[in-house]
Design a protein around this motif. Structure first.
Motif, short mmCIF file in Angstrom:
data_model
loop_
_atom_site.label_atom_id
_atom_site.label_comp_id
_atom_site.label_asym_id
_atom_site.label_seq_id
_atom_site.Cartn_x
_atom_site.Cartn_y
_atom_site.Cartn_z
N GLY A 45 -9.41 -7.24 0.83
CA GLY A 45 -8.05 -7.32 0.29
C GLY A 45 -7.32 -5.98 0.34
O GLY A 45 -7.81 -5.01 0.92
N VAL A 46 -6.16 -5.97 -0.30
CA VAL A 46 -5.26 -4.81 -0.16
C VAL A 46 -5.88 -3.52 -0.71
O VAL A 46 -5.63 -2.43 -0.18
CB VAL A 46 -3.88 -5.12 -0.79
CG1 VAL A 46 -3.96 -5.26 -2.31
CG2 VAL A 46 -2.86 -4.04 -0.43
N ILE A 47 -6.72 -3.62 -1.72
CA ILE A 47 -7.34 -2.42 -2.28
C ILE A 47 -8.36 -1.85 -1.29
O ILE A 47 -8.35 -0.65 -0.99
CB ILE A 47 -8.02 -2.74 -3.65
CG1 ILE A 47 -7.02 -3.35 -4.63
CG2 ILE A 47 -8.70 -1.50 -4.22
CD1 ILE A 47 -5.91 -2.46 -5.11
N ASP A 90 -5.92 -6.93 -12.74
CA ASP A 90 -4.54 -7.42 -12.81
C ASP A 90 -3.62 -6.66 -11.86
O ASP A 90 -2.73 -7.24 -11.26
CB ASP A 90 -4.01 -7.27 -14.24
CG ASP A 90 -4.78 -8.16 -15.20
OD1 ASP A 90 -5.19 -9.25 -14.75
OD2 ASP A 90 -4.98 -7.78 -16.36
N ILE A 91 -3.86 -5.36 -11.75
CA ILE A 91 -2.94 -4.55 -10.96
C ILE A 91 -3.02 -4.89 -9.47
O ILE A 91 -2.00 -4.86 -8.77
CB ILE A 91 -3.18 -3.05 -11.24
CG1 ILE A 91 -2.73 -2.77 -12.69
CG2 ILE A 91 -2.43 -2.15 -10.27
CD1 ILE A 91 -3.27 -1.53 -13.29
N GLN A 92 -4.22 -5.28 -9.01
CA GLN A 92 -4.28 -5.63 -7.59
C GLN A 92 -3.43 -6.86 -7.29
O GLN A 92 -2.86 -6.98 -6.21
CB GLN A 92 -5.71 -5.73 -7.07
CG GLN A 92 -6.50 -6.90 -7.55
CD GLN A 92 -8.01 -6.70 -7.26
OE1 GLN A 92 -8.45 -5.60 -6.97
NE2 GLN A 92 -8.75 -7.77 -7.35
N ILE A 101 -0.29 -7.11 -4.58
CA ILE A 101 -0.12 -8.19 -3.59
C ILE A 101 1.26 -8.85 -3.75
O ILE A 101 1.94 -9.11 -2.76
CB ILE A 101 -1.24 -9.25 -3.76
CG1 ILE A 101 -2.60 -8.61 -3.47
CG2 ILE A 101 -1.02 -10.45 -2.84
CD1 ILE A 101 -3.78 -9.42 -3.98
N LYS A 102 1.66 -9.07 -5.03
CA LYS A 102 2.87 -9.84 -5.27
C LYS A 102 4.16 -9.01 -5.28
O LYS A 102 5.24 -9.57 -5.31
CB LYS A 102 2.77 -10.55 -6.63
CG LYS A 102 1.78 -11.71 -6.62
CD LYS A 102 1.96 -12.52 -7.90
CE LYS A 102 0.67 -13.11 -8.42
NZ LYS A 102 0.47 -12.90 -9.84
N TYR A 104 -0.91 1.20 -10.17
CA TYR A 104 0.18 0.74 -11.06
C TYR A 104 1.46 1.52 -10.78
O TYR A 104 2.54 0.95 -10.60
CB TYR A 104 -0.26 0.88 -12.52
CG TYR A 104 0.80 0.44 -13.51
CD1 TYR A 104 0.94 -0.91 -13.84
CD2 TYR A 104 1.67 1.36 -14.08
CE1 TYR A 104 1.91 -1.33 -14.73
CE2 TYR A 104 2.65 0.96 -14.97
CZ TYR A 104 2.77 -0.40 -15.29
OH TYR A 104 3.74 -0.79 -16.16
N GLU A 105 1.32 2.83 -10.74
CA GLU A 105 2.52 3.66 -10.53
C GLU A 105 3.08 3.50 -9.12
O GLU A 105 4.28 3.68 -8.90
CB GLU A 105 2.19 5.14 -10.83
CG GLU A 105 1.94 5.34 -12.32
CD GLU A 105 1.58 6.77 -12.70
OE1 GLU A 105 1.81 7.70 -11.90
OE2 GLU A 105 1.07 6.95 -13.82
N GLY A 106 2.21 3.10 -8.19
CA GLY A 106 2.67 2.82 -6.83
C GLY A 106 3.51 1.56 -6.78
O GLY A 106 4.52 1.50 -6.07
#
Ligand SMILES: Nc1ncnc2c1ncn2[C@@H]1O[C@H](COP(=O)(O)OP(=O)(O)OP(=O)(O)O)[C@@H](O)[C@H]1O
Ligand SMILES: [Mg+2]
Length: 282
Positions: free
Chosen positions: A157-159, A112-114, A118-119, A71-73
């Motif tokens: 995915g990105v995570i 939600d944060i992932q 992405i967006k 989130y902070e990223g």
């Protein structure tokens, strides 16, 4: 230097989390290794296996989870609450003899944060790339560990790519059936491509056979096929389908790893797998 291993498979339910947790525990008890488990999966299974739901609710309320890290990223102007030194829970485990396993916990909020990662508009990532969010934090603590095991969600995915990016190697747990193994060549070729992009070697260390049923011709055939056709070693250690392993997911305190995982050779199997991994890495 810590050896960093991602545990991945596109398929769900193939014992990625079980393998991660069992390995971490025997690396501590049998090999005296200092281990960090990173739970990158929003399902929080490794987290609840290691600390139970009550403790998870507490750390989640304090926002000391991997979800807040991401989130902070993504929102660099947000209040900085996440502190990796606080977030890492020391000496976790509900097994008394396991002393050397720490945990960086996950959170359901990661779902939600992932999406946000992405967006996020590209501008946010002008100084740091979305796949570097974990690595940037991990660099502060990684030299404290012998092994870092990253339990990934069932996708690339990105995570998961955040985990792979910091990994030296990855291992692929799989049930030896047709659908569970279908995506393995895909995984290997995609990680190879990603590896090239990063100009960093991320090697497939091996495939771990899980939930094996001896009486199943499909299982026997699939193992043979993996050994002959896939561009990755299959570990000699095989985990049979076993009720005690399934029961070990429950957060109940035990004194020893054998009490936790059962007395039918399950722990010897985790030790044998750990030995294969150590031999391949050290
Ligand atoms: N050898 C085994 N015998 C029987 N049950 C097992 C065995 N290994 C794991 N299980 C059980 O199978 C289920 C799936 O295992 P696990 O959660 O480790 O898989 P996973 O790959 O991490 O799943 P996900 O993709 O959802 O993260 C769990 O209920 C677990 O307790
Ligand atoms: Mg899992």
């Amino acid at each position: 230097m810590a050896k960093i291993i991602s545990i991945i498979n596109l398929k769900g339910g193939v014992a990625k989390t079980t393998t991660t947790v069992g390995l971490a525990q025997v690396l501590s008890t049998e090999f005296n290794k200092k281990v960090l488990v990173i739970d990158l999966d929003a399902q929080t299974n490794a987290t609840t296996m290691l600390i139970g739901e009550e403790k998870w609710l507490e750390v989640n309320k304090d926002k000391q989870t991997i979800a807040q890290l991401f989130y902070e990223g993504v929102y660099p102007k947000s209040e900085k609450i996440f502190d990796i030194n606080k977030a890492i829970l020391k000496g976790v485990s509900n097994i008394d003899e396991v002393k050397l396993v720490d945990l960086l916990p996950s959170s359901l909020e990661l779902i939600d944060i992932q999406e946000d990662v992405i967006k996020a508009p590209r501008g946010i990532f002008s100084t740091i790339r979305p796949v570097d969010l974990l690595g940037r934090q991990l660099s502060k603590v990684k030299e404290r560990y012998d092994y870092i095991l990253i339990d990934c969600p069932p996708n690339l995915g990105v995570i998961t790519r955040n985990g792979l990016k910091v990994s030296d190697v990855y291992i692929i747990p799989t049930i030896p059936d047709i659908l569970s193994t279908y995506g393995i060549p895909q995984i290997i070729s995609r990680v190879k491509k990603y590896s090239k992009e990063l100009e960093r070697d991320i090697k497939p260390l091996g495939i771990v056979i899980t939930k094996y049923r001896e009486q199943s011709p499909v299982h026997r055939r699939t193992i043979k096929k993996l050994q002959e056709e896939v561009d990755c070693k299959v570990f000699n250690t095989i985990f049979k389908e076993n009720d005690s392993i399934a029961s070990a997911a429950e957060y109940i305190n035990k004194s020893t790893v054998r009490q936790k995982w059962g007395y039918g050779g399950q722990v010897n199997n985790f030790i044998a797998l750990a030995r294969e991994i150590i031999e391949a890495m050290e």
